[in-house]
Design an enzyme around this catalytic site. Structure first.
Site, PDB file in Angstrom:
ATOM      1  N   ASP A  50      36.107 -22.571 -81.936  1.00  0.00           N
ATOM      2  CA  ASP A  50      34.698 -22.924 -82.109  1.00  0.00           C
ATOM      3  C   ASP A  50      33.957 -22.534 -80.829  1.00  0.00           C
ATOM      4  O   ASP A  50      34.458 -22.777 -79.727  1.00  0.00           O
ATOM      5  CB  ASP A  50      34.573 -24.429 -82.364  1.00  0.00           C
ATOM      6  CG  ASP A  50      33.189 -24.835 -82.833  1.00  0.00           C
ATOM      7  OD1 ASP A  50      32.226 -24.658 -82.050  1.00  0.00           O
ATOM      8  OD2 ASP A  50      33.066 -25.326 -83.962  1.00  0.00           O
ATOM      9  N   ILE A  51      32.778 -21.933 -80.962  1.00  0.00           N
ATOM     10  CA  ILE A  51      32.043 -21.492 -79.772  1.00  0.00           C
ATOM     11  C   ILE A  51      31.412 -22.661 -79.013  1.00  0.00           C
ATOM     12  O   ILE A  51      30.989 -22.500 -77.875  1.00  0.00           O
ATOM     13  CB  ILE A  51      30.954 -20.441 -80.102  1.00  0.00           C
ATOM     14  CG1 ILE A  51      29.884 -21.015 -81.042  1.00  0.00           C
ATOM     15  CG2 ILE A  51      31.572 -19.185 -80.667  1.00  0.00           C
ATOM     16  CD1 ILE A  51      28.662 -20.131 -81.176  1.00  0.00           C
ATOM     17  N   HIS A 119      33.805 -24.016 -93.583  1.00  0.00           N
ATOM     18  CA  HIS A 119      34.663 -23.964 -92.405  1.00  0.00           C
ATOM     19  C   HIS A 119      35.248 -25.345 -92.128  1.00  0.00           C
ATOM     20  O   HIS A 119      34.549 -26.348 -92.154  1.00  0.00           O
ATOM     21  CB  HIS A 119      33.949 -23.400 -91.175  1.00  0.00           C
ATOM     22  CG  HIS A 119      32.647 -24.035 -90.829  1.00  0.00           C
ATOM     23  ND1 HIS A 119      31.475 -23.799 -91.527  1.00  0.00           N
ATOM     24  CD2 HIS A 119      32.320 -24.900 -89.840  1.00  0.00           C
ATOM     25  CE1 HIS A 119      30.487 -24.478 -90.966  1.00  0.00           C
ATOM     26  NE2 HIS A 119      30.977 -25.165 -89.949  1.00  0.00           N
ATOM     27  N   LEU A 120      36.544 -25.344 -91.894  1.00  0.00           N
ATOM     28  CA  LEU A 120      37.283 -26.560 -91.589  1.00  0.00           C
ATOM     29  C   LEU A 120      37.352 -26.712 -90.077  1.00  0.00           C
ATOM     30  O   LEU A 120      37.850 -25.824 -89.385  1.00  0.00           O
ATOM     31  CB  LEU A 120      38.701 -26.477 -92.163  1.00  0.00           C
ATOM     32  CG  LEU A 120      39.606 -27.671 -91.881  1.00  0.00           C
ATOM     33  CD1 LEU A 120      39.234 -28.848 -92.787  1.00  0.00           C
ATOM     34  CD2 LEU A 120      41.070 -27.301 -92.076  1.00  0.00           C
ATOM     35  N   HIS A 121      36.842 -27.827 -89.569  1.00  0.00           N
ATOM     36  CA  HIS A 121      36.961 -28.121 -88.143  1.00  0.00           C
ATOM     37  C   HIS A 121      38.361 -28.657 -87.883  1.00  0.00           C
ATOM     38  O   HIS A 121      38.855 -29.518 -88.616  1.00  0.00           O
ATOM     39  CB  HIS A 121      35.922 -29.159 -87.711  1.00  0.00           C
ATOM     40  CG  HIS A 121      34.534 -28.618 -87.704  1.00  0.00           C
ATOM     41  ND1 HIS A 121      33.974 -28.012 -86.603  1.00  0.00           N
ATOM     42  CD2 HIS A 121      33.598 -28.576 -88.675  1.00  0.00           C
ATOM     43  CE1 HIS A 121      32.747 -27.629 -86.893  1.00  0.00           C
ATOM     44  NE2 HIS A 121      32.491 -27.950 -88.153  1.00  0.00           N
TER      45      HIS A 121
END
Length: 160
Positions: A50-51, A119-121
């Site tokens: 993740d950015i 999107h899965l964190h």
């Protein structure tokens, strides 16, 4: 606000081919973003950092096909959710995360998404979320993998 147990007939298309050209996650999934390091990839998913990490380990797992969000998931998408979670756990293990009880795998519920591509964190250690991220990942607008699967297993047409 979603209580993570409701369902509705949301008419958003699950797959929108027209977004392939403008969606940053579609670009990443194709391997066309030179700034993103792919940490894991298979036929269906890719994983990358993740950015704007909310924890010491914060990765995103995305499907290669464009799916808008968790609102677009149907009962027959349980294997998709489980596959994304499996890749997330494997990336954590590859990055020396050993306490898999102190992790969180989950989705934000629209309108609280920043990129309109499922999107899965993948967060670890979950007990060490950064201060700014606590409210973002401990809310009714964030639904974990287990709750997502539980809702989908009820056989509802579409999840909210």
């Amino acid at each position: 606000m979603c209580d993570n147990s409701c369902f509705c007939e949301n008419k958003q298309d699950t797959i929108d081919e027209s977004l392939d050209k403008t969606c940053i996650f579609c670009t990443i999934a194709k391997g066309d973003d030179r700034y993103t390091e792919i940490l894991a990839e298979d036929e269906d998913f890719v994983c990358f950092r993740d950015i704007n990490p909310g924890a010491p380990h914060h990765y995103l797992v995305i499907p290669k096909k464009h799916i808008y969000s968790c609102l677009s998931l149907y009962a027959d998408d349980i294997s998709l959710v489980r596959g994304m979670a499996e890749m997330g756990r494997n990336v954590l293990k590859a990055n020396n995360v050993t306490d898999l009880k102190d992790i969180s795998l989950g989705f934000h519920v629209p309108p609280y998404i920043t990129v309109p591509h499922l999107h899965l964190h993948v967060l670890a250690p979950y007990s060490q979320l950064y201060k700014w991220a606590i409210n973002k990942f401990r809310t009714n607008w964030y639904i974990n993998e287990e709750k997502t699967v539980e809702i989908l297993m009820k056989g509802k047409t579409q999840m909210v």
